[in-house]
Structure formats: C-alpha cells, structure tokens
Write an enzyme that holds these catalytic residues in place. Structure first.
Site, PDB file in Angstrom:
ATOM      1  N   GLU A  61       0.849  -1.199   0.000  1.00  0.00           N
ATOM      2  CA  GLU A  61       0.000   0.000   0.000  1.00  0.00           C
ATOM      3  C   GLU A  61       0.885   1.249   0.000  1.00  0.00           C
ATOM      4  OE1 GLU A  61      -3.404   2.086   2.851  1.00  0.00           O
ATOM      5  OE2 GLU A  61      -1.984   0.633   3.689  1.00  0.00           O
ATOM      6  N   HIS A  62       1.852   1.294   0.910  1.00  0.00           N
ATOM      7  CA  HIS A  62       2.815   2.392   0.989  1.00  0.00           C
ATOM      8  C   HIS A  62       4.211   1.827   0.743  1.00  0.00           C
ATOM      9  CE1 HIS A  62      -0.490   3.524   3.815  1.00  0.00           C
ATOM     10  NE2 HIS A  62      -0.399   4.680   3.172  1.00  0.00           N
TER      11      HIS A  62
END
EC number: 1.1.1.23
Length: 807
Positions: free
Chosen positions: A328-329
C-alpha cells in the site's frame, strides 16, 4: 525464518515456500458470523429505514439520536469551536490536495478514426457519492479531505457524509471546507446500508467511499454485489508499509516510519527490505527505543509480530520483493531513489528519499491517502479524481463514413452470426441507394474526401484565443495589458481601401529608416509568412528551414502549402547551429529565423545571421522575424537590407504598439521582393479602420508613447524575473529581450493547471524541443505580475539562496 520482528531474515537463504510465507499478509476474511450479522443489518435498514438507524445507534453506539442529519447550526458551531491552528492546517492540507487533484482533470478526446468516422471520449461526474468516515477516539479529519476534495472537483451533484455519533467538530469543519452539507450521524454497517438503499432521511447514492472496521468492509462488499445497492471505491484491508533502504539511510527515520504504520492496528504489516545488514540491526535497536515511548505501543507491538526485516543481496532484489508484495505504501530511502522508482510496478503510493515520510502523504503533501491494500495494487490504483468520474464514448458517422465501414461491420457481424447487427448496416446502405430519394452512394458529399491530404492531416496552429480558458489575467499571447486610446477618423466605409495605404506605408518606412518602396503592409506578420512561401516555394520541390524551438506558424504555413520542412534544432543556448544549417541547405528556398526568438526570448547572434545570409546568397530568402524588436531595438538588422538583397524582415504593431487586435504587420525587403509579394497579396489587406489607427500609431507622438510602454514592460519583466527566481518550484528563469519570459518549473503541469483554474492563463511550451518543464509568461501590468508571483508562491517555498539570472 521467524515470526519475530527482531530477527533478521536473509532472503537468499529462504526457499520458494518460505519466501511466499514471508510475504503473506495477515488473514482478513470476514467470519461467517460477521457476514450474517451484516446481512441482517442491511435487510433491516432497507425495510425499516430511519427507525432502524436510531435503534442501531442506541444499541451499537450507545447514543440516542433525535435528528439523524446534522443541522446547519451544529456545523457552524463546530467551526467556531476550533482554534485557528487546526483550521489553518486543514486549509493548507486541502489546498495541496486540491492542487494535485485539479491536475488530474481529464481532457476531452476527439479523433477521426477514418474519413467520416468521428469518435470522442468525454467524462461526467458520478451523480451522487457517499463518504464514510469512521469514529473512535481520534477523528479521521484527513479522510474527509481526501474524499471530499476530489468529489467537489469532479462536480458530483450530491455528496453525503456519514460518521458515528457524536461526530467530532474537526470532521464537521473538514466537511464544510469540502462543501459538504448533507452530514448524517450514523456509523457502522447501518451507515453503508443507508447510503446504498436510502432511508427517509439519508439519500441513496451511486458510489460509496471510505474505510471502516470489519463490519463496514463487509457491508461495502455486500452492497456492491447487489443490483439495488451501490458500487464502492476499492476492496479494503489492513494498512501496510514496505521500506527499501540502503546503507546511507537514517535508522531513526526508518524505525519511525515503520512504527507510524504499525500503530494503525494489530493487523497492520510493515516490512523493511535492505541489502545492508548493519542498517537492519540499527533499525531493530531504534524500534525498541521508540516503541516504548508510543501511547499505542501495544497495538504496534502486535503488528510487529507478523512484520519482517529482510536482508537481500542487492537493491535490485529489494525492488523485486517490493513488486512481488505490492505494498500500500512504499518508502524508498536510498541515495538515488528516482532510479529505483522507475522499476517499481505495483505500489499504492511511493515516498522518495529521507525527507518524505509516509505521514506526509497521509495528511498534506497533496496525494490521496486512500490506497489499495492487501496486494490489490496489482490491479487497483490510489484514489484519484477519476474515481469520482465516469467515462463515456461518443461516435458519429457521416453517410460516407458509414459506407466506408459497412463491409467491415457486415463481415464481422456475419462471422459472429449476429444477423440483426448486420441488418442495422444493410438497411442503412440500402436507404442510401433508394433512387426515389435521389441519393446514390457514389455521389454522397464528404468534404474530407475532397480536401487535400496534407490538410486532412494538418494540426492547426493553436493560438492563445483558440486554446480557450476563462481568465482575467491573460499572459499567454504576448499582448500589452491595456488598450491604447485611438478613435477612427475616416468616414469612408462605403469605399474599398487602398491596397497599400500611403500614410501607413510612408510613416512606417520613416520609422524603420527605409524607403516606402521597401515596405509592404499586411494582415499581421502571419500573412507575410504565407506570402513568402506562396511566392518562392514550389510544393514537392523546395524546402522551408527553421530552427525550433520557435514560432509555430512557420511550420503550419509550410504544411498548409504542402512544402517540405527542415527543422534544425537550436543549440542549448538557443543560438543557431550554423554547421548543421550549412549541411542542410540543399533545396532550401526560404529560411525563417525569429529574433528575438519566440518562445525563448533571446536575440540571435548577429554574426550568425550574417553567416546565414552569406551562405544563402543567390540561393534562398532569409526572413528575420522581428516581431519583438521594439523591446531590444539595438538588435534590429533592418539597416542590413541595403547590403543583403536576400534578406526579408517581418514586423508587427501587435506587441510594443499594443495593437494586437488591429492585425497589422509589415514586410521589409528589397523593391524586387516587395513587387513579387504584391502580385499575390489579397486586394485589400488592411481595412479602412485598421489603416486609420495604424497611421495614428505611427506618428511621432504615439511612437514616443510606445517607447514609454517598452520601458514599463522591461521594468516589470526584471521584477518578475527576480521574484520568480526565488521560488523553490522554479528551476530556472531564462534571460529575455522581449515582453515575455520563459520559466522552467520542477512541476510545470501543476503550475499551469493551477493558475489556469485561478484565471491566470499562461502559455504551455513543454512540447517544444528542449523546453521540457517550461512555461512562457507574458509581462503584464505590475498588478498582474504580482498575482502570478502570489499564485506560484502558494505552490512553492522560497529559497534562501536565490538563483542567479543573466539578463
């Protein structure tokens, strides 16, 4: 291999199954009990509406609500209760989010796939959207901004927000900033149901956005699979972070970033991937230090239990692991992160370098923090403006276009055994052949078929006005900001004007230091560009040469007449590449050189001009476009006309004379060239009002006024250059001899679009050779220049050490 975060894992020593296990996320499948409970909640809300919402609020939120919708008075009170610090922080964050998402506005696509077949792609806002903001001890005001801002930019007609009671004042104020007024104090799966189905108070929406707990996530999943439900933004999962770090990374920063994600929840997952074992050990030590000081250290510790520190053999292997995991990050804390990001194929949001913490993206950098998780980055993207829009295609066929495609369509329909599809074509073709209608398929008029092939393929010159825009500060056409005061004195509009009005010719000749016989008046210098091609160039035989980046009409005019072009790119300092020009003079009949050059603003070295004139003696016409010469009269070579019979000079009243709307230009040349041009020029190039005002502008008094204008513009130009040069978003301010400057920005697209939407219209030059990241800014009034600086300053911080400009 271990489940403990304080144990290093050497990737190279793990077999395939172990590697797969290391990158496996914590299970999040909804239990049968959760699914069944959510199903019951959805049914109850759909059947009993507001009554059920109040009952669920009492049961789950321990709150009795009288009014489901928040009143305007409550919203106003929330704003008044907040201190200025939090309100200013929210405003700054929203401004950055707005700038980034405004830049995502799609353009309308229009193409002619073949003659008579026209296709378009347009976008429309989703009519109604619902935003879910979770409750809890900490208000997720940033999520309101992340969802509400793009919804507002997209133009969604109805935006509904739901959040559990009592709704925090910060959430109410954030909603106000985003223009949201329909706010409902309901939470959980029942809020999702209310927005999906509608109740007496809560309107039904088309699409639902926002995070939530397992019940909210399951409710979104279920309503998205129902015909009477609503679509959703993306599948949700626990938050996650992967960091790629090299030996130069700061272990304090790395540890802080890992913990900032681990504290989200016990099911969050964080992974450090590094080729440097020493760094990995320092990070473990630093995590132990920082963890004890966190209020949510127990939650973070649980998340760390299924997180990893992986040691690799190289940064390339780190990239391969990241792409395999699809975080996600993704934070890349290496010495040259830009090189690695080019190799990243799956990630929700990427943070480059030591100074880009993930929390910047969570709150205020401008990118959206609503991201795909749980491996969905392989097919889903970060939330953006497009998620609040829908695409629509349009096609229109002319009769001839239909006939051109008919055989193809009928053949394909027949192959798929779809007879009705084929009939839709066959019946239309037959209708075009019905003699009673007097139509013959061979005689259907299609202008495109009659047009010259080069015109069908021609990309027209996009003038400033043709590009459109709705602004009050027009700095894209190199015009003077104020209109001069002239009145028509001639009252002979019933008569045709002179082809070459004597007073205009005489006065301009005197102004230029020439004889009247050396001056031709025309409809702007653009007409002169075309006249020269018509007189001197044979299509298919002769060549026009010019040196980009430069004025676009040289190319368009040559293409219009079907004359071949040679484009000799200018040197890095935008002076002429004499050697390249000399090697490409074969068949060249006409050369265009703009000095000072548009759009770069520099005057061409006179030694280079003299060399070109000598190389082309008795071979080609050399045309020097001096449209901006009044701003640097010392660079004019009009006096050279007596020595170079192949020299032509173009001039205009559009720039320093402030008469762009007059469309009056001049060609300065030998008597022989002027005589040839007079053979092909239109009978009445200057209308009576144009000639009248042009003659007035060329009096000694008005020439003096023009020269004062030049002084004013040059002063404004110098001040604007100095001011822009201090801004961090500005990479370089180029020197200029004209009434415009060329500026290179680190993010030109954002600057251009942001100012465009603020009504400040600049000229985008990024597609010109060598002008990547460059915008051209006309020098306007002092007030207009100050507005430009103010608008760009909002996108930038001021450098402590100003860059040097040469001017």
């Amino acid at each position: 291999m271990t489940d403990h975060f304080d144990t290093l894992i050497r990737w190279q020593e793990c077999h395939d199954e172990q590697q797969n296990a290391l990158l496996t996320r914590p299970a999040i499948s909804a239990s049968v009990e959760i699914s069944r409970t959510v199903e019951q909640i959805l049914h109850a809300v759909k059947e009993y509406g507001d009554h059920t919402l109040r009952e669920f609020s009492r049961r789950f939120d321990k709150t009795v609500i009288e009014n489901i919708r928040i009143s305007p008075e409550e919203i106003a009170a929330a704003e008044n209760s907040l201190n200025n610090d939090i309100k200013q922080a929210m405003q700054q964050a929203m401004n950055n989010i707005r700038v980034f998402h405004e830049a995502q506005k799609p353009i309308k696509i229009e193409v002619e796939t073949q003659p008579g077949v026209y296709c378009q792609q347009v976008t429309r806002p989703i009519d109604s959207v619902g935003l879910y903001i979770p409750g809890g001890s900490a208000p997720l005001l940033s999520t309101v901004l992340m969802l509400g801002t793009p919804a507002q930019i997209a133009g969604c007609h109805k935006v509904v927000l739901c959040s559990p009671p009592p709704i925090a004042n910060e959430i109410l104020y954030a909603a106000t900033l985003c223009g949201i007024t329909e706010i409902f104090q309901i939470g959980g799966a029942q809020a999702i149901a209310a927005m999906a189905f509608g109740t007496e108070s809560v309107p039904k929406v088309d699409k639902i956005f926002g995070p939530g707990n397992a019940y909210v996530t399951e409710a979104k999943r279920q309503v998205s699979q129902r015909v009477d439900g609503a679509t959703i933004d993306m599948p949700a999962g626990p938050s996650e972070l992967l960091i790629i770090a090299d030996a130069g990374a700061n272990p304090v920063f790395v540890a802080a970033d890992l913990l900032s994600q681990a504290e989200h929840g016990p099911d969050s997952q964080v992974i450090l991937v590094t080729p440097d074992e020493a760094l990995a050990k320092k990070v473990i030590t630093e995590i132990e230090k920082q963890l004890t000081r966190l209020p949510r250290n127990q939650i973070a510790a649980k998340a760390l239990a299924h997180s990893r520190i992986i040691v690799t053999t190289s940064l390339q292997q780190c990239v391969e692991i990241s792409n395999r995991y699809g975080p996600e990050h993704l934070i890349i804390q290496t010495r040259q992160p830009e090189q690695l990001v080019e190799k990243i194929t799956s990630a929700g949001s990427v943070f480059l370098g030591d100074w880009s913490p993930e929390s910047a993206g969570d709150y205020a950098s401008g990118t959206n923090h609503v991201l795909p998780t749980y491996g969905y980055t392989s097919t889903y993207s970060s939330l953006g403006l497009a998620d609040f829009l829908k695409r629509m295609t349009i096609q229109q066929l002319t009769p001839q276009g239909l006939l051109n495609l008919s055989q193809t369509i009928e053949t394909l329909a027949q192959a798929e055994q779809l007879t009705a599809h084929k009939n839709a074509l066959t019946l239309r073709v037959a209708a075009l052949n019905i003699a009673g209608q007097g139509v013959n398929m061979n005689n259907i008029f299609d202008a495109n078929l009659l047009a010259r092939e080069n015109i069908r393929k021609l990309t027209p010159y996009m003038s400033a006005r043709r590009l459109g825009g709705k602004g009050d500060v027009w700095l894209n056409a190199n015009e003077y900001p104020l209109a001069p005061d002239f009145q028509c004195t001639e009252q002979t509009l019933n008569r045709y004007p002179d082809c070459q009005p004597a007073s205009v010719i005489r006065r301009y000749a005197a102004y230029a230091g020439l004889q009247p016989e050396q001056v031709l008046a025309c409809r702007g210098a653009d007409e002169s560009i075309e006249l020269l091609i018509r007189v001197f160039c044979e299509p298919g035989q002769d060549v026009v040469l010019f040196c980009p980046p430069t004025y676009g009409m040289y190319s368009v005019s040559a293409e219009t007449f079907g004359v071949e072009q040679k484009k000799i790119t200018a040197l890095e300092n935008w002076q002429l590449d004499i050697e390249a020009i000399e090697n490409n003079l074969d068949r060249v009949k006409l050369i265009y050189i703009c000095s000072p050059n548009n759009p770069t603003g520099n005057a061409i070295n006179p030694d280079s001009l003299r060399k070109i004139l000598e190389l082309t003696a008795n071979r080609a016409i050399v045309t020097i476009d001096e449209a901006y010469i009044e701003f640097c009269p010392e660079n004019s070579i009009a006096s050279w006309l007596k020595n170079y019979p192949n020299l032509v000079i173009l001039r205009t009243l559009s720039k320093a004379f402030a008469l762009a709307g007059l469309r009056c230009g001049f060609t300065l040349a030998s008597v022989d060239i002027i005589t040839l041009l007079l053979k092909v020029i239109a009978p009445y190039p200057l209308s009576t009002p144009v000639a009248d005002i042009a003659a007035q502008a060329l009096t000694a008094e008005n020439i003096a006024i023009m020269q004062k204008r030049v002084v004013e513009i040059r002063e404004n130009r110098n001040d604007l250059q100095q001011a822009l040069n201090k801004l961090a978003i500005v990479e370089k301010v180029f020197p200029s001899e004209t009434n415009y400057i060329l500026v290179k920005f680190y993010d030109a697209e954002t600057v251009f679009k942001t100012l465009w939407h603020q009504g400040i219209i600049l000229r985008d030059q990024r597609k010109q050779p060598g002008l990547e990241g460059c915008l051209r800014i006309t020098i306007g009034s002092r007030k207009e220049c100050e507005r430009v600086v103010e608008a760009i300053s909002a996108l930038s911080t001021v450098n402590e050490q100003p860059k040097e400009i040469a001017n």
